[in-house]
Design a protein around this motif. Structure first.
Motif, PDB file in Angstrom:
ATOM      1  N   THR A 131       0.857  -1.187   0.000  1.00 22.12           N
ATOM      2  CA  THR A 131       0.000   0.000   0.000  1.00 22.12           C
ATOM      3  C   THR A 131       0.890   1.234   0.000  1.00 22.12           C
ATOM      4  O   THR A 131       1.803   1.341   0.828  1.00 22.12           O
ATOM      5  CB  THR A 131      -0.903   0.028   1.238  1.00 22.12           C
ATOM      6  N   ALA A 132       0.639   2.153  -0.907  1.00 18.77           N
ATOM      7  CA  ALA A 132       1.438   3.372  -0.974  1.00 18.77           C
ATOM      8  C   ALA A 132       0.538   4.532  -1.356  1.00 18.77           C
ATOM      9  O   ALA A 132      -0.478   4.355  -2.038  1.00 18.77           O
ATOM     10  CB  ALA A 132       2.572   3.232  -1.970  1.00 18.77           C
ATOM     11  N   SER A 133       0.917   5.713  -0.922  1.00 14.70           N
ATOM     12  CA  SER A 133       0.137   6.902  -1.250  1.00 14.70           C
ATOM     13  C   SER A 133       1.029   7.973  -1.862  1.00 14.70           C
ATOM     14  O   SER A 133       2.200   8.104  -1.505  1.00 14.70           O
ATOM     15  CB  SER A 133      -0.560   7.459  -0.002  1.00 14.70           C
ATOM     16  N   LEU A 135       2.695   8.684  -4.722  1.00 12.40           N
ATOM     17  CA  LEU A 135       4.024   8.334  -5.215  1.00 12.40           C
ATOM     18  C   LEU A 135       4.403   9.217  -6.399  1.00 12.40           C
ATOM     19  O   LEU A 135       3.621   9.400  -7.338  1.00 12.40           O
ATOM     20  CB  LEU A 135       4.065   6.884  -5.685  1.00 12.40           C
ATOM     21  N   LEU A 161      -2.385   1.833  -4.692  1.00 13.59           N
ATOM     22  CA  LEU A 161      -1.736   3.139  -4.755  1.00 13.59           C
ATOM     23  C   LEU A 161      -2.831   4.199  -4.679  1.00 13.59           C
ATOM     24  O   LEU A 161      -3.656   4.311  -5.597  1.00 13.59           O
ATOM     25  CB  LEU A 161      -0.934   3.303  -6.045  1.00 13.59           C
ATOM     26  N   ASN A 165      -0.467   9.741  -8.213  1.00 12.94           N
ATOM     27  CA  ASN A 165       0.697   8.910  -8.483  1.00 12.94           C
ATOM     28  C   ASN A 165       1.258   9.242  -9.856  1.00 12.94           C
ATOM     29  O   ASN A 165       0.561   9.127 -10.867  1.00 12.94           O
ATOM     30  CB  ASN A 165       0.289   7.439  -8.398  1.00 12.94           C
ATOM     31  N   VAL A 185      -5.303   1.665  -8.411  1.00 11.00           N
ATOM     32  CA  VAL A 185      -4.449   2.842  -8.576  1.00 11.00           C
ATOM     33  C   VAL A 185      -5.346   4.046  -8.795  1.00 11.00           C
ATOM     34  O   VAL A 185      -6.255   4.010  -9.627  1.00 11.00           O
ATOM     35  CB  VAL A 185      -3.492   2.687  -9.773  1.00 11.00           C
TER      36      VAL A 185
END
Length: 361
Positions: A131-133, A135, A161, A165, A185
């Motif tokens: 899990t990423a925010s 980017l 995401l 991004n 995403v």
């Protein structure tokens, strides 16, 4: 095992080797670390198969001769507000695929930027969910923007995401995701990638689950001006859902979306594009869809392909006893393509109101 904790504000700069080198069997917690200008890695963290690594606050890993942030552990990896720019190898390399008991997640929260690194800006290898925010992974001179892979997991694990991004100007792929589970995403921008002129998708999203996992693109998606492969490539045995996709000026296709399984006992995924979708001026076919499920396309423009068709929609793989429809809505434009304006092959009904298909062939 004893924990390692660095609190407050921490700096490891301009050293003749690694800025920070840490080997432990315990948990690691580091707050607000700057590790920049070092002759080797900015920070090297090696944990045991159960060592969690957590970076809190905001941390900077830039201008190191090797990788900015290097983490290999079997525990979870959790970080916030990372910056890793202009490093001599990876911007950040995060690997917890050595977990021996159960999958552990990788989580990047806040705003995270990885820019101008020699090789891939952000590399994540995991058995767990990623899990990423927010980017940004741009400007890699010999690698990709972001590479995320959790396909070694035995059970489906998601890649998510969120936020905005951005993946631009990388030598190879802008965003490469290979997951066992669902992929989601939001607000994706993947432009100007493939500068190596040998390989490079704007965004490559692959879900390997035989059970069929969804791929979802929310907000608006821009995958344009990529110099080698397709702007957007999505493969899954589940459904694909996206809204407001723009894919223009790519060296390959604008977008290639496929949910075809050729296995009647497996899940059959639909393909749905809502909002306004523009695929123009790509070298190969502007939009190619392969699905054994229902295909729904809203307000579609697919024009001026330089060496291909406007749109190719194929769902002939659906079983003859359960045909699936192809449904267009809103205004559809397929003009001035090198080959066919619109090609549809289906066992189900085809609905096409209000279309323009002029100047093709």
């Amino acid at each position: 095992p004893q924990p390692v904790t660095l609190s407050g504000t921490n700096a490891a700069k301009y050293n003749g080797d690694d800025g920070l080198e840490l080997y432990t069997r315990g948990k690691v917690t580091i707050n607000s670390l700057t590790a920049s200008g070092n002759v080797d890695h900015g920070a090297w963290i090696s944990g045991a198969p159960t060592s969690d690594v957590t970076l809190t606050g905001a941390s900077v890993f830039s201008d190191n001769d090797n990788t900015g942030l290097y983490v290999v552990t079997g525990g979870l990896i959790k970080a916030s507000n990372l910056t890793a720019d202009r490093n001599g190898y990876y911007g950040a390399y995060l690997n917890n695929s050595v977990a021996v008991d159960s999958p552990r997640p990788v989580t990047l929260s806040g705003v995270n930027a990885f820019r101008g690194n020699t090789y891939t800006n952000l590399w994540i290898q995991s058995y767990g969910a990623v899990t990423a925010s927010n980017l940004t992974a741009s400007g890699s001179t010999l690698g990709s923007g972001a590479y995320i892979d959790n396909t070694s997991s035995a059970a489906p694990q998601k890649v998510t995401l969120s936020g905005t991004n951005v993946f631009t100007g990388n030598s190879y792929h802008g965003l490469y995701v290979a997951a066992t589970g669902a992929i989601a995403v939001s607000s994706l921008r993947a432009t100007g990638n493939g500068l190596s002129l040998s390989e490079g998708y704007g965004a490559y999203l692959f879900s390997s689950s035989f059970a069929g996992q969804p791929v979802t693109l929310t907000g608006s998606t821009v995958a344009s001006q990529n110099h080698w492969n397709d702007g957007l490539y999505v493969y899954t045995r589940g459904s694909i859902t996206a809204a407001n996709v723009t894919a223009t000026g790519n060296h390959g296709r604008g977008a290639w979306l496929t949910t075809t399984t050729f296995a009647p006992d497996k899940a059959i995924g639909n393909v749905t594009l809502t909002g306004t979708n523009v695929f123009t001026d790509n070298r190969l076919t502007n939009l190619r869809v392969e699905s054994q499920g229902v295909v729904k396309l809203s307000s579609l423009t697919a024009s001026r392909s330089l060496a291909g068709s406007g749109a190719e929609i194929l769902n002939f793989g659906a079983a003859a006893t359960a045909p699936k429809d192809v449904l267009f809505s809103g205004a559809s434009i397929f003009d001035d393509n090198w080959l066919t304006g619109l090609y549809v092959e289906s066992r189900g009904a085809i609905t096409l109101p209000g279309a323009s298909a002029s100047g093709n062939g």
